[in-house]
Design a protein around this motif. Structure first.
Motif, short mmCIF file in Angstrom:
data_model
loop_
_atom_site.label_atom_id
_atom_site.label_comp_id
_atom_site.label_asym_id
_atom_site.label_seq_id
_atom_site.Cartn_x
_atom_site.Cartn_y
_atom_site.Cartn_z
N SER A 43 0.90 -1.39 -0.43
CA SER A 43 -0.04 -0.22 0.14
C SER A 43 1.03 1.60 0.00
O SER A 43 2.20 0.99 -0.56
N ASP A 76 -5.84 8.25 -9.45
CA ASP A 76 -7.61 7.89 -8.74
C ASP A 76 -7.58 6.79 -8.55
O ASP A 76 -7.92 6.53 -7.40
N TYR A 77 -6.46 5.81 -9.27
CA TYR A 77 -6.37 4.93 -8.45
C TYR A 77 -5.49 4.99 -7.25
O TYR A 77 -5.63 4.00 -6.02
N ALA A 136 -6.44 6.82 -4.30
CA ALA A 136 -6.99 7.04 -3.32
C ALA A 136 -8.02 5.87 -3.50
O ALA A 136 -8.57 6.08 -2.25
N THR A 137 -8.03 4.60 -3.57
CA THR A 137 -8.99 4.23 -3.27
C THR A 137 -7.52 2.99 -2.69
O THR A 137 -7.38 2.33 -2.14
N ILE A 138 -6.38 3.10 -2.00
CA ILE A 138 -5.45 2.89 -1.02
C ILE A 138 -4.83 3.61 0.12
O ILE A 138 -4.18 4.26 -0.81
N SER A 139 -4.58 2.66 0.47
CA SER A 139 -3.18 3.35 2.06
C SER A 139 -3.01 2.41 2.89
O SER A 139 -4.24 1.41 3.28
N GLN A 198 -6.09 1.87 5.02
CA GLN A 198 -6.99 1.20 5.37
C GLN A 198 -6.82 -0.42 5.33
O GLN A 198 -7.73 -0.76 5.21
N GLN A 241 -8.62 -2.76 7.36
CA GLN A 241 -9.07 -4.45 7.42
C GLN A 241 -8.64 -5.43 7.65
O GLN A 241 -9.50 -6.26 8.01
#
Length: 408
Positions: A202, A374-375, A377-380, A383, A387
């Protein structure tokens, strides 16, 4: 002497008094067994454990340190790091060094750890493994939950212990959860454990995003001409030395900047052309300043057993810094970054050179920049950590789960 299990203690939950302003969790103590030194290179273990340390006590157990003499007695060294995390190193005498003394060394570490855990009041805790070899010193403890975060196929690495695969099978039997460092590794490990989950590398976007702003140029890089083609990471058997050599010879107009410690390989084997610059290891905090000074970032990985399952953390880090990226065809880079046309993939030196030529103009491509952001922004790492915690809470007993309730 065989390992003897410790006396079980009553349930207890703990909280870290140094927790910051992140959501307030009360997590059980977490003991992480690692093959990587905490202060070596900042990567997956550090990202995750530093987040756990904001919500509970974390003890990061490194491999034992063997002294050159037999006079010292086994003892514990404790080093405090970010958010109160404690790095534990057991010191052992020279007489316990070597494969023939492995059982005795494990027993000594077990006894030192048992004594330290009792001193610290560790009674309800999670075990988190990065190396199956740590089972030798830990298998008779009684954790409330056991997690195997399999970040690499360690058995394929240079100098891997011959018993590693056997130990990994034992760890699969003990583990309640298995996390993997990428999808390719998940496809291999899910056959060996019924509760395996992929967690690819990530990104700390804010940290590496600093490279998109004005930053002072590091002195050792400032003297290097442009254009610069960079790589950072551990320089070991995974680096494609011949690819670097061919690129440097074919393109003397480019300056190749290599950042990272050299381990497990002879430094004399590295390419030494005038346009190849080895700047050594750098602190994690320094990396954005170096990245800002590159025109192109690369993943110069060889095609061998040690790279078959890797999911390089540096892929999203390079992109978050705003650098165009060229990579050899590592499966977890091809999927998703190559498939999404965010990273260029090249297998041979001529192809790699052509890809770098294209990448040198890619920062002017507004569509590429937008699709990349944009991509990302979906991972970190936040996060990913959350999870993982959610999966862990489902596995813990109700009494322990109650202690892990979140205030969101």
């Amino acid at each position: 002497m065989p390992l003897t299990p410790p006396v079980e203690s009553p349930v207890r939950a703990s909280a870290n008094p140094q927790a910051d302003s992140t959501p307030a969790y009360s997590l059980p103590d977490l003991v992480c067994f690692a093959h990587l030194h905490w202060d070596f290179v900042w990567q997956r273990p550090q990202h995750l454990m530093s987040r756990f340390a904001q919500h509970g006590r974390v003890f990061y157990v490194e491999e034992a340190f063997f002294h050159a003499d037999d006079l010292i007695e086994p003892h514990m060294e404790v080093k405090e790091r970010q958010h109160g995390l404690k790095v534990l190193v057991v010191h052992l005498p020279n007489r316990l060094r070597g494969p023939e003394h492995e059982a005795a060394a494990d027993q000594a570490q077990f006894e030192v750890l048992s004594h330290y855990f009792a001193e610290q009041g560790l009674t309800q805790y999670i075990f988190w493994y990065y190396t199956p070899m740590a089972l030798g010193k830990s298998r008779f403890f009684k954790p409330a939950l056991t997690v195997y975060d399999c970040m690499d196929e360690l058995a394929a690495f240079k100098f891997a212990p011959p018993t590693l695969r056997e130990r990994e099978q034992e760890l699969f039997e003990k583990a309640d959860l298995v996390f993997t460092g990428g999808h390719t590794l998940y496809e291999a490990k899910r056959q060996q454990h019924p509760d395996a989950h992929p967690f690819p590398s990530s990104i700390d976007k804010a940290h590496f995003g600093q490279a998109r702003q004005e930053m002072p140029e590091p002195a050792d890089q400032a003297v290097i001409a442009h254009p610069r083609v960079g790589f950072f990471g551990v320089v070991d058997e995974r680096l494609d030395i011949e690819l670097l050599r061919e690129l440097a010879e074919a393109h003397p107009e480019w300056q190749f900047v290599i950042i990272g410690p050299v381990v497990k390989i002879d430094p004399a084997t590295l390419p030494r052309q005038q346009n190849v610059h080895y700047l050594g290891g750098k602190d994690y905090q320094e990396l954005p300043a170096y990245l800002r000074g590159w025109e192109v970032a690369t993943l110069l990985f060889a095609d061998n057993e040690s790279t078959r399952f890797i999911s390089p953390t540096k892929t999203p880090e390079y992109l978050a810094a705003g650098r165009p990226v060229v990579s050899t065809p590592i499966r977890d880079v091809v999927r998703p970054y190559g498939d999404l046309n965010l990273v260029q993939i090249a297998a041979t030196a001529p192809e790699f050179g052509q890809a770098i030529e294209k990448a040198l103009t890619q920062t002017q491509d507004a569509d590429w920049r937008q699709r990349t952001d944009d991509y990302l922004a979906t991972i970190s790492w936040d996060q990913t950590w959350q999870q993982m915690v959610d999966l862990m809470t489902r596995k813990l007993t109700p009494a322990v789960t109650a202690a892990m309730s979140a205030t969101r």
